[in-house]
Design a protein around this motif. Sequence first.
Motif, PDB file in Angstrom:
ATOM      1  N   LYS A 128       7.420  -7.250  -3.244  1.00 12.03           N
ATOM      2  CA  LYS A 128       6.478  -7.903  -2.644  1.00 12.03           C
ATOM      3  C   LYS A 128       6.046  -7.342  -1.316  1.00 12.03           C
ATOM      4  CE  LYS A 128       6.700 -12.353  -2.685  1.00 12.03           C
ATOM      5  NZ  LYS A 128       7.196 -13.637  -2.691  1.00 12.03           N
ATOM      6  N   SER A 129       4.816  -7.104  -1.149  1.00 10.86           N
ATOM      7  CA  SER A 129       4.222  -6.590   0.267  1.00 10.86           C
ATOM      8  C   SER A 129       4.258  -7.599   1.079  1.00 10.86           C
ATOM      9  CB  SER A 129       2.711  -6.124   0.033  1.00 10.86           C
ATOM     10  OG  SER A 129       2.093  -5.948   1.100  1.00 10.86           O
ATOM     11  N   ARG A 130       4.393  -7.292   2.569  1.00  9.40           N
ATOM     12  CA  ARG A 130       4.163  -8.524   3.379  1.00  9.40           C
ATOM     13  C   ARG A 130       2.734  -8.714   3.554  1.00  9.40           C
ATOM     14  NH1 ARG A 130       6.549  -4.585   8.308  1.00  9.40           N
ATOM     15  NH2 ARG A 130       6.220  -3.150   6.668  1.00  9.40           N
ATOM     16  N   LEU A 131       1.688  -8.481   2.785  1.00 11.26           N
ATOM     17  CA  LEU A 131       0.553  -8.804   2.681  1.00 11.26           C
ATOM     18  C   LEU A 131       0.208 -10.194   1.891  1.00 11.26           C
ATOM     19  CD1 LEU A 131      -1.752  -5.666   1.941  1.00 11.26           C
ATOM     20  CD2 LEU A 131      -1.675  -6.991   3.990  1.00 11.26           C
ATOM     21  N   LEU A 132       1.446 -10.351   0.989  1.00 12.52           N
ATOM     22  CA  LEU A 132       1.494 -11.534   0.343  1.00 12.52           C
ATOM     23  C   LEU A 132       2.084 -12.522   0.843  1.00 12.52           C
ATOM     24  CD1 LEU A 132       0.858 -11.306  -2.930  1.00 12.52           C
ATOM     25  CD2 LEU A 132       3.010 -11.248  -3.339  1.00 12.52           C
ATOM     26  N   SER A 133       1.156 -13.430   1.244  1.00  8.07           N
ATOM     27  CA  SER A 133       1.536 -14.673   2.273  1.00  8.07           C
ATOM     28  C   SER A 133       2.084 -15.863   1.189  1.00  8.07           C
ATOM     29  CB  SER A 133       0.509 -15.021   2.974  1.00  8.07           C
ATOM     30  OG  SER A 133      -0.417 -15.890   2.033  1.00  8.07           O
TER      31      SER A 133
END
Lengths: 115, 116
Positions: free
Chosen positions: A57-62
């Motif tokens: 999971k990317s850190r973009l995925l809040s």
Amino acid sequence: DTGVSQDPRHKITKRGQNVTFRCDPISEHNRLYWYRQTLGQGPEFLTYFQNEAQLEKSRLLSDRFSAERPKGSFSTLEIQRTEQGDSAMYLCASSFAGTDRSPLHFGNGTRLTVT
Amino acid sequence: AQTVTQSQPEMSVQEAETVTLSCTYDTSESDYYLFWYKQPPSRQMILVIRQEAYKQQNATENRFSVNFQKAAKSFSLKISDSQLGDAAMYFCAYRSASGATNKLIFGTGTLLAVQP
């Protein structure tokens, strides 16, 4: 082989509402990816599944974003309490893990507009 | 972290002419893959060409070829005999050869216009 299918093609929602997108990968593909693309930018990686397991999971995925891939087939991406900054094209892609040469096949995307 | 840079936001070419799109990348890895993807207006992204970093020979696919300069970390795309159907956004992308995923890292894209 009908390619990667995404539904809906377009979604307009009001800020604060929840939305869910669906992706049906190519049937023999066991890897599935979600990307987000904003205007004038290249796609940014959000998350990745191998079969039913979400492996990255990317850190973009809040915390407002959640993705699932039950039974390792189709996947859903849900955004809760949408914000105007969530407006983007959400792209799904799939590939086959059996060979390192397998390219990613992209769907047409779901364009989200948050008003 | 790896990055991909496309310094040409827009390019234009006359039909039947040749155009080169630039891409540079930054990585500390020695083994990786590079790609060019094409995204026509309102249509899905499709793979144009790929290059394995361990191969010295530049990849070619019909009218599309690349100039891969590993030391310079440069990966340009040449389109020969440009056609109207080549008009699209072109994205350069990087993928590590190690790790569990084969996620792509994209540049910001170059919008190619083809003039009749």
